[in-house]
Design an enzyme around this catalytic site. Structure first.
Site, PDB file in Angstrom:
ATOM      1  N   ASN A 161       0.825  -1.197   0.000  1.00 38.76           N
ATOM      2  CA  ASN A 161       0.000   0.000   0.000  1.00 38.76           C
ATOM      3  C   ASN A 161       0.867   1.259   0.000  1.00 38.76           C
ATOM      4  OD1 ASN A 161       0.471  -0.923   2.763  1.00 38.76           O
ATOM      5  ND2 ASN A 161      -0.908   0.681   3.459  1.00 38.76           N
TER       6      ASN A 161
ATOM      7  N   GLU B 192       0.325   5.156   0.844  1.00 39.32           N
ATOM      8  CA  GLU B 192      -0.535   6.218   1.377  1.00 39.32           C
ATOM      9  C   GLU B 192      -0.049   7.583   0.914  1.00 39.32           C
ATOM     10  OE1 GLU B 192      -2.079   4.089   5.472  1.00 39.32           O
ATOM     11  OE2 GLU B 192      -0.735   5.804   5.636  1.00 39.32           O
TER      12      GLU B 192
ATOM     13  N   CYS C 120      -4.079   0.750  -2.638  1.00 37.97           N
ATOM     14  CA  CYS C 120      -3.933  -0.496  -1.888  1.00 37.97           C
ATOM     15  C   CYS C 120      -2.868  -1.398  -2.506  1.00 37.97           C
ATOM     16  CB  CYS C 120      -5.254  -1.250  -1.849  1.00 37.97           C
ATOM     17  SG  CYS C 120      -6.603  -0.355  -1.057  1.00 37.97           S
TER      18      CYS C 120
ATOM     19  N   GLU D  67      -2.981  -4.583  -3.146  1.00 36.34           N
ATOM     20  CA  GLU D  67      -3.506  -5.504  -4.151  1.00 36.34           C
ATOM     21  C   GLU D  67      -3.560  -4.851  -5.525  1.00 36.34           C
ATOM     22  OE1 GLU D  67      -5.868  -6.302  -0.282  1.00 36.34           O
ATOM     23  OE2 GLU D  67      -4.810  -4.644  -1.235  1.00 36.34           O
TER      24      GLU D  67
ATOM     25  N   CYS E 288     -10.165  -4.819   0.338  1.00 30.91           N
ATOM     26  CA  CYS E 288     -11.265  -3.859   0.387  1.00 30.91           C
ATOM     27  C   CYS E 288     -12.186  -4.051  -0.821  1.00 30.91           C
ATOM     28  CB  CYS E 288     -10.726  -2.425   0.423  1.00 30.91           C
ATOM     29  SG  CYS E 288     -10.071  -1.832  -1.155  1.00 30.91           S
TER      30      CYS E 288
ATOM     31  N   CYS F 233     -10.596  -3.217  -4.294  1.00 28.85           N
ATOM     32  CA  CYS F 233      -9.657  -4.255  -4.739  1.00 28.85           C
ATOM     33  C   CYS F 233     -10.412  -5.499  -5.181  1.00 28.85           C
ATOM     34  CB  CYS F 233      -8.666  -4.592  -3.630  1.00 28.85           C
ATOM     35  SG  CYS F 233      -7.462  -3.273  -3.338  1.00 28.85           S
TER      36      CYS F 233
END
Length: 162
Positions: free
Chosen positions: A62, A64, A73, A75, A112, A115
Site C-alpha cells: 500500500n 498512502e 492499496c 492488491e 477492500c 480491490c
C-alpha cells in the site's frame, strides 16, 4: 417474491505450515512486501504477492498519501503492475498480508471492496479463477478459490452496452 441465498465457501488453515508450498511462498513474499509499505498515516502496512500463469511473482504494497484518495492499496498496486508488464497473462493466485504499527494482527485481512472489484474484473477477463490467500501477521490463513467467494455479485463488463 422468492428469497435466494448465496453461499460462500472458503478454507482455513490454522497456520502457514498447513499450506501448499506455492501458497507459503506467496504469503512470505506478501509479508516481505508489507515491510516496504508507505503507511505513515495509518500505520497499517499491507503486502500482496501475485502468481501469474507464466510463473512470475509480482509484489506490491500500500502507498498512502496525505490526500487520502490519492493512495493505493497493495492488491491494486500489484495487479495493475502485473497487467502493465504482462498484458493478457492470467493471475493464478494472490496472497495478502497485513501488519500494524499499533498492535498485532492475528486474523486474515481480506481485500477492500475496490480491490475485490478489480480482482473480479481481472478474473472475468482472463476466464480463470484467482485463488485468494489472506493472513494477518500471525494466526490462521483464509483461502478462497475464486474472488467470487469474496464478491459474489460483482459488476462485470457484460453489463456495459457494446
Amino acid at each position: 417474491m422468492e428469497t435466494q441465498v448465496i453461499a460462500l465457501e472458503y478454507q482455513v488453515a490454522n497456520d502457514v505450515d498447513e499450506l501448499p508450498e506455492q501458497d507459503m511462498v506467496l504469503i512470505t513474499r506478501a509479508a516481505e512486501a508489507s515491510e516496504k509499505a508507505t503507511a505513515p498515516y495509518s500505520g497499517f502496512c499491507v503486502g500482496a504477492a501475485i502468481l501469474l500463469e507464466n510463473g512470475q511473482i509480482i509484489t506490491g504494497n500500500n502507498q498512502e498519501n496525505p490526500a487520502y484518495p490519492s493512495g493505493l492499496c497493495a492488491e491494486r498496486v500489484a495487479l495493475f503492475y502485473a497487467s502493465a508488464q504482462f498484458p493478457g497473462v492470467a493471475v493464478k493466485a494472490i496472497a495478502i498480508t497485513a501488519r500494524s504499527r499499533h498492535g498485532q494482527i492475528d486474523r486474515p485481512v481480506p481485500p477492500c471492496g475496490a480491490c475485490r472489484q478489480v480482482m473480479a474484473d481481472m478474473e472475468n477477463r482472463n476466464g480463470q479463477d484467482m485463488r485468494v490467500v489472506m493472513r494477518g501477521q500471525s494466526g490462521p490463513v483464509m483461502i478462497c478459490n475464486s474472488i467470487n467467494m469474496l464478491l459474489p455479485l460483482s459488476f462485470v463488463d457484460e453489463y456495459l452496452p457494446k
